[in-house]
Scaffold this motif. Structure first.
Motif, PDB file in Angstrom:
ATOM      1  N   THR A 237       0.836  -1.205   0.000  1.00  0.00           N
ATOM      2  CA  THR A 237       0.000   0.000   0.000  1.00  0.00           C
ATOM      3  C   THR A 237       0.870   1.255   0.000  1.00  0.00           C
ATOM      4  O   THR A 237       0.602   2.207  -0.727  1.00  0.00           O
ATOM      5  CB  THR A 237      -0.964  -0.021   1.209  1.00  0.00           C
TER       6      THR A 237
ATOM      7  N   ASP B 191      -5.786  -1.064  -4.965  1.00  0.00           N
ATOM      8  CA  ASP B 191      -5.306  -1.692  -3.733  1.00  0.00           C
ATOM      9  C   ASP B 191      -6.322  -2.711  -3.240  1.00  0.00           C
ATOM     10  O   ASP B 191      -7.330  -2.345  -2.644  1.00  0.00           O
ATOM     11  CB  ASP B 191      -5.053  -0.629  -2.662  1.00  0.00           C
ATOM     12  N   GLU B 192      -6.062  -3.973  -3.487  1.00  0.00           N
ATOM     13  CA  GLU B 192      -6.960  -5.071  -3.113  1.00  0.00           C
ATOM     14  C   GLU B 192      -8.413  -4.715  -3.424  1.00  0.00           C
ATOM     15  O   GLU B 192      -9.275  -4.778  -2.538  1.00  0.00           O
ATOM     16  CB  GLU B 192      -6.792  -5.409  -1.629  1.00  0.00           C
TER      17      GLU B 192
HETATM   18 MG    MG Z   1      -2.172  -2.824   2.123  1.00  0.00          MG
END
Ligand code: MG
Ligand code: ADP
Length: 372
Positions: free
Chosen positions: A45, A160-161
């Motif tokens: 991240t 991000d995911e």
């Molecule tokens: Mg992360």
């Protein structure tokens, strides 16, 4: 890569004395789909946030289409981010959410409407345009988050995911849609995920991170079939490791002397006599029998446990010297094998199927140029 579209060179970020990203370098081609994977806390991240401009790198440079962007504020970068939590504005409608970034960038009313309508249509959420985002399903919210970024005509989309909040069925559906969208638009995607199947099925190249550093970059096949370090082998899973000393050559094969006997290795270019290496074998390449003499590279083992994994069963074995091996067999093969836990079995594999981990050799100080 000389004509990198997005180039990250030696990015680093610390929080106080804690190093979140130690060194991240990667050249990405225009339209490439990059997946970043690694254990929780390894800096994925943080890396994306540095690209988006939400975090300033302590060191390193970022160039996009030939221009330095690392000193630019978020709104001047063309690298929006789609969050795991989606981070939609909860009291706004779908339209207001998608429109927000355009307003911030001072795009005129009619142009704004045209672009928002276009993206709502493309992502199949026009019907909900005036609905509050709080009253949408997970999949619909996911589409709003995508529309909100794509409406900005990004050069690079950072994700991000993005599917981790969806149920498994919806995640698979969105996965397919994302890939189609990325191909159609030709936008570069940098996609963080904890899901092996997402990374391997979507990405052109996968980056494996560990403790703030890049462990390996390669095609999904490279990473899966040729992990270069113990860490990547374990992260990818289903790989057994045996330590061995390189011995003599025969018919183009090398012998490795392990604590469980001699094994043959066909992929042996560049190995030198006497060198200690880690031999890796994929679980699906190991055969198991109850009587010896059936295969090459046969090692006597004890069957420790059987782990049911759907169509296949993972057999956990222990060699005489106490090494763990995992063999993946079909349920049908296991029935034929007829071995109980604790039984003596024989693991074997073809010399073509063993390979030596590169990293272990480097850290052990193997010579850079080696005689065959
Ligand atoms: Mg992360
Ligand atoms: P990942 O996304 O790979 O799980 P992150 O990039 O979010 O990891 O975080 C990397 C490390 O940096 C973690 O140990 C995390 O706790 C730490 N970290 C992230 N953001 C901050 C912050 N703002 N302050 C202090 N530590 C942080």
């Amino acid at each position: 890569m000389t004509n990198a579209h997005l180039k990250m060179d030696g990015l680093a970020k610390s929080y106080g004395s804690f190093i979140a990203v130690e060194e991240f370098s990667l050249d990405i081609a225009q339209g490439e789909f990059i997946a970043i994977m690694g254990p929780s806390g390894c800096g994925k991240t943080t890396t994306l946030r540095m690209l988006a401009g939400l975090e300033t790198a302590d060191r390193g440079q970022i160039t996009l289409a030939g221009n330095r962007i690392d000193q630019l504020p978020v709104w001047e970068r063309e690298t929006p981010m789609v969050w795991q939590s989606l981070a939609l504005f909860p009291f706004m409608t779908v339209r207001e959410n998608v429109e927000f970034g355009l307003k911030m960038r001072g795009i005129s009313g009619p142009e704004r409407k045209r672009r928002v309508d276009d993206w709502l249509e493309r992502l199949g959420i026009s019907t909900y345009a005036e609905r509050n985002v709080a009253r949408l399903s997970g999949g619909q919210r996911q589409r709003v988050a995508l529309a909100r970024s794509l409406v900005l005509k990004p050069k690079v989309l950072l994700l991000d995911e993005p599917l981790s909040a969806l149920d498994a069925h919806m995640a698979i559906k969105m996965q397919g849609e994302l890939k189609t969208l990325q191909r159609e638009l030709g936008i570069t995607f940098v996609y963080v995920t904890h899901s092996h199947s997402e990374a391997f099925s979507l990405a052109d190249r996968v980056v494996i991170m560990n403790g703030g550093r890049v462990e390996q970059i390669g095609s999904p096949q490279d990473i899966f079939l040729r992990p270069r370090s113990k860490f990547v082998a374990q992260f990818v899973g289903g790989i057994s490791l045996l330590e061995g000393k390189v011995r003599g050559k025969e018919d183009g094969n090398r012998f490795l002397e392990t604590r469980d006997g001699k094994v043959r290795l066909a992929n042996c270019t560049g190995l030198s006599q006497g060198e200690t290496v880690d031999l890796a074998i994929r679980a699906d390449r190991i055969s198991v029998t109850v009587t010896p003499g059936w295969g090459e590279n046969e090692i006597a083992c004890t069957l420790i446990s059987e782990e049911f994994a759907g169509a296949v069963v993972n057999l956990h074995l222990e060699t005489t010297s106490g090494h763990s091996l995992v063999a993946q067999v079909q349920q049908r093969e296991l029935d034929q094998l007829d071995a109980r836990t604790g039984a003596r079995v024989y693991a074997s594999w073809h010399p073509d199927d063993g390979f030596v981990l590169e990293e272990a050799r480097q850290t052990r100080g193997a010579p850079k140029v080696r005689a065959a």
